[in-house]
Design an enzyme around this catalytic site. Structure first.
Site, PDB file in Angstrom:
ATOM      1  N   ARG A 127      80.756  47.591  15.491  1.00  0.00           N
ATOM      2  CA  ARG A 127      81.675  48.287  14.604  1.00  0.00           C
ATOM      3  C   ARG A 127      81.556  47.707  13.199  1.00  0.00           C
ATOM      4  NH1 ARG A 127      85.047  51.765  17.428  1.00  0.00           N
ATOM      5  NH2 ARG A 127      84.994  52.744  15.366  1.00  0.00           N
ATOM      6  N   GLY A 181      86.539  48.353  20.160  1.00  0.00           N
ATOM      7  CA  GLY A 181      86.127  47.415  19.126  1.00  0.00           C
ATOM      8  C   GLY A 181      86.857  47.624  17.825  1.00  0.00           C
ATOM      9  N   LYS A 236      59.962  36.159 -10.811  1.00  0.00           N
ATOM     10  CA  LYS A 236      58.835  35.776 -11.664  1.00  0.00           C
ATOM     11  C   LYS A 236      58.662  34.269 -11.559  1.00  0.00           C
ATOM     12  CE  LYS A 236      56.785  36.322 -16.210  1.00  0.00           C
ATOM     13  NZ  LYS A 236      56.123  35.028 -16.122  1.00  0.00           N
ATOM     14  N   ASP A 295      90.049  59.389  24.112  1.00  0.00           N
ATOM     15  CA  ASP A 295      90.172  58.312  23.131  1.00  0.00           C
ATOM     16  C   ASP A 295      91.648  57.969  23.006  1.00  0.00           C
ATOM     17  OD1 ASP A 295      90.137  56.574  21.020  1.00  0.00           O
ATOM     18  OD2 ASP A 295      89.427  58.026  19.531  1.00  0.00           O
ATOM     19  N   LYS A 297      76.591  55.202  10.719  1.00  0.00           N
ATOM     20  CA  LYS A 297      77.384  54.644   9.611  1.00  0.00           C
ATOM     21  C   LYS A 297      76.699  53.347   9.199  1.00  0.00           C
ATOM     22  CE  LYS A 297      81.893  54.994   9.681  1.00  0.00           C
ATOM     23  NZ  LYS A 297      83.316  54.909  10.110  1.00  0.00           N
TER      24      LYS A 297
END
Length: 835
Positions: A254, A183, A542, A147, A62
């Site tokens: 993260r 996180g 420039k 998780d 990501k």
């Protein structure tokens, strides 16, 4: 290897691989001011630990290229599975084949790859719970993960409570869990597995465990995925053990508004009050104090297919990019026998025609893609991009690679034979003599036997390994035994010229006897609308100064103006350029500027330096009006002509060849890491003259005005030729009041008006002195209106100046012209009418 945090860009070598790190001062986390340099430094510090848990796993990235943004304006995120087309060839990768497509993923096996991921702002790295096996196929999972994800009304404390409840259940199954605060919101629990169960079996076990927690603690845990079930509870997400699912890697940053980390923790911490997520600075301190507390949750890496340590199979990258069931290319299981000296050059009609040069080395064909083919004259070097090693069987491959497969297109053998090796320094330099066929491509260019050098020039776009392919000036004498087969290696009776006796008339290679100054390449004036395919261009500021070709040789420096005038003594502070150069000789292109009190280029200030010739005045001016040299191109390096290379490659070489002076008087300003619109706006905000747009694939065309370089200016300026002057009025009656100016119109001059604004008293005094010596009786052009010609004093059209103006009148005159200054660096033939 951590890059300097203060640098805007750096070229670094990591694990033997060269990478160009750009925009190091870009802020990726505005809330904390965290820059890309700090992200790279963090990943370098935790690399051994992150790689331990992520190696040999396909990594989904990501990316927040422009930063994570702020709560009101979040940054755009790019989600990537397949490896980038321009990823460095050395980045390890492997394929996952599906029914209707194949994805090729990078794997984070070394610090160089992790650094490359940081360079492209891949902040979050997500991996599955399995690794690639020795044969390149997905293996069984080597770890289980739960998780723990809090719903609305729940938080990290509730996740920690569920983790403590899950721990004895897992231990009762013979598994030891290790916690990681994600996180983001929740906690991950990792358990090491022995690899005997499939992903389906592990998922089933994890699902049952989640159900058990829900049954025993219905007020705290939930196993169903429906969001309606989750308020005030913790989802025990078992699904990430599915072979197709991924979890953010331990130690990954993260992409939230602050730089938090998926941080391994101890069980003591999970039991403490005030448990919080950690940011990268906390994790840096932890690994320094505790090391990797998650290490027991990961099994050691298995060996590669050849039985050696991971990463030793030189064909693993080649195999990962090809499906043997879909392409006729050879896809062998192992490298070939060593000791051969064959070569092949294949003509490859892929998306773009190029030539693949392959040299047999240690059982594989070391390969380079050469877009323009092997150079057939010593005065033009060709870009060669190193690609993945190929199997020996590829030396005889000809045929059609199907559409949709890597390298799709027609391939034929352009030439083949054997080669004699003089020098092979891995990743740095190869010098060899190719003995091709009598009817091969090399012979069509004049000789079947040719001596080449391949010289590594560092990382190119995307970190690819770029080289120069150079035809040496010292070439072997053609063989006298015409009946011998040219493709065979020479015998003892070879008539090759000895190393200490170059052919008559040749010069030592690679350095040329003299660095002939080149006329600079010129840009066309355009607008944003003049840039097709803006992503194929680079953008530079420039600089409002004067062009300079700098020639460095044997410690001496010559500075030449655009028209070839030697200005070395005018700018003595630039005489130390050789000390900032990593090579013995070079020809560089740049702009000399003077900065005002606001740090902006000021052409008026530079005027006070351009006109000085007296040594004492020049010495005094160094203190009051110092100049700087802004380098933006490299035309020759140690005798190697680089003008035939692409712009992007010359810029890579320039960044490596020149070290910026500590006080800034010699600089290599980086190309802008921005879109065309952003570059224009940035230039306007900074009060600069505009930007330069340069096509990434363009070569350098000395003395030519090319559409591959486009100047986009905020102000309208025009170089003009002075053709006369009119006396002033009042206090200026005895001096020059205004200048009459013209521009080229074919072989003639066309009058464009008079200019008096902007001329200071000093300018007027100097103008009178200059113009007196150029006086003539008649006008040098025919279209001056009577009102301007009535009291005009005419001069020979030899002086060039520059004006700023707001537009043109119907008659083609400059409207509201304001004098900017003299251009002693240009002659009337250099003046171009700006559209």
């Amino acid at each position: 290897m951590a890059p300097p945090r203060s640098a805007g860009q750096q070229t670094v070598t990591v694990d033997g691989h060269t990478l160009r790190l750009s925009s190091l001062d870009k802020v990726l986390y505005p809330a904390t001011g965290t820059t890309k340099a700090e992200v790279l430094a963090y990943y370098a510090a935790v690399a051994p630990h992150l790689i331990r848990h992520a190696a040999r796993r396909p990594v989904t990235r990501k990316r927040w290229v422009h930063g994570v943004g702020t709560p009101g304006h979040p940054g755009e995120v790019f989600f990537q599975k397949n490896i980038d087309d321009n990823a460095p060839v050395w980045v390890p990768r492997n394929a996952i084949r599906h029914k209707d497509h194949t994805n090729v993923y990078p794997t984070v096996d070394d610090l160089a790859t992790l650094t490359w991921l940081g360079q492209i702002s891949a902040l979050e790295l997500h991996v599955p719970q399995w690794r690639f096996a020795a044969d390149g196929a997905p293996a069984n999972p080597d770890r289980l993960v739960l998780d723990l994800d809090p719903g609305n009304g729940a938080g990290l404390a509730e996740c920690a409570a569920v983790a403590r409840l899950a721990r004895p259940i897992l231990q009762g199954m013979g598994l030891e869990p290790f916690p990681v605060t994600s996180g983001s919101k929740g906690i991950h629990l990792y358990c090491a597995l022995d690899g005997r169960q499939t992903s389906e079996q592990v998922s089933a076990v994890a699902h049952e465990l989640a159900r058990a927690l829900e049954a025993d603690h219905p007020d705290l845990a939930v196993s169903g995925m429906r969001k309606a079930l989750r308020p005030g509870k913790v989802l025990v997400d078992w699904s990430q053990n599915n072979a197709n699912k991924t979890t953010v890697s331990p130690y990954s940053l993260r992409g939230l508004f602050e730089p938090t980390v998926a941080a391994p923790r101890t069980w003591e911490e999970l039991g403490s009050e005030g448990l919080q997520h950690l940011d990268y600075r906390d994790v840096l301190q932890r690994v320094a104090d505790l090391g990797d507390v998650l290490a027991p949750a990961t099994q050691p890496l298995p060996p590669d297919r050849d039985g050696g340590p991971a990463g030793t199979d030189r064909l693993s990258t080649y195999r990962s990019m090809r499906d043997a069931s879909k392409t006729p290319e050879p896809v062998p299981a192992a490298v070939g026998p060593t000791g051969g000296n064959s070569f092949v050059i294949q003509e490859h009609h892929a998306r773009r025609l190029h030539y693949d040069v392959r040299l047999e080395r240690e059982g594989v064909l070391v390969s380079w893609a050469v877009p323009k083919g092997p150079p057939l004259t010593p005065d033009r070097n060709h870009l060669a991009v190193q690609t993945e090693d190929h199997p020996l069987d590829y030396a005889s491959f000809e045929g059609s690679i199907p559409k949709g497969e890597y390298g799709a297109g027609e391939m034929s053998i352009w030439d083949a034979g054997t080669y004699e090796l003089e020098k092979w320094r891995d990743g740095k330099e190869v010098i060899c003599t190719l003995h091709g066929k009598l009817d091969g491509g090399l012979a069509r260019g004049g000789a079947a036997t040719r001596r080449y050098a391949l010289i590594n020039t560092g990382a190119g776009a995307g970190g690819r390994s770029n080289w120069l392919m150079h035809l040496m000036k010292e070439q072997p004498v053609p063989r006298q035994d015409a009946g011998a087969e040219v493709g065979q290696a020479p015998g003892q009776d070879s008539t090759e010229v000895p190393e200490d006796r170059p052919p008559s008339g040749s010069t030592p290679d690679p350095a040329r006897a003299d660095l002939t100054p080149l006329r600079p390449m010129l840009a066309t004036l355009g607008s944003e609308n003049a840039i097709p395919d803006p992503e194929d261009w680079a953008y530079e500021m420039k600089w409002d100064g004067i062009r300079c070709i700098a020639v460095v040789r044997d410690g001496t420096v010559r500075l030449l103006s655009r028209n070839g005038a030697d200005t070395t003594t005018t700018y003595p502070e630039l005489g130390d350029l050789a000390e900032h150069l990593s090579a013995d000789s070079a020809v560089l292109d740049g702009e000399i500027v003077a900065l005002n009190a606001r740090g902006r280029p000021d052409f008026g200030l530079l005027q006070t330096r351009m006109k000085l010739t007296d040594g004492a005045e020049i010495e005094a001016a160094q203190a009051t009006t110092p100049v700087r040299l802004m380098l933006f191109d490299l035309l020759d390096l140690d005798g190697h002509d680089l003008t035939g290379l692409e712009y992007r490659q010359r810029r890579e070489l320039l960044g490596r060849a020149v070290d910026d002076a500590g006080d800034g008087h010699v600089q290599v300003p980086p190309a802008l890491d921005a879109t065309l619109r952003e570059a224009v706006e940035a230039s306007r905000r900074l009060g600069l003259e505009g930007i330069m747009a340069k096509r990434l694939a363009s070569d350098y065309q000395p003395g030519a005005r090319s559409a591959s370089w486009v100047k986009i200016k905020h102000l309208r300026t025009q170089e003009v030729v002075v053709v006369g002057w009119r006396p002033g009025r009042g206090s200026r009656a005895a001096t020059v009041g205004s200048l009459l100016v013209a521009v080229p119109d074919g072989a003639d001059l066309r009058y464009v008006g008079r200019v008096g604004s902007g001329l200071t008293e000093r300018d007027l005094a100097e103008a009178g002195t200059r113009l007196k010596d150029l006086a003539r009786r008649t006008a040098p052009l025919a279209d001056v209106p009577d009102a301007d010609a009535s009291d005009a004093h005419w001069v020979r059209p030899a002086l060039v100046g520059e004006v700023q103006y707001s537009g043109h009148t119907g008659a083609g005159r400059l409207r509201h012209a304001v004098w900017r200054g003299w251009r002693p660096d240009k002659s009337p033939s250099d003046v171009v009418v700006e559209p």
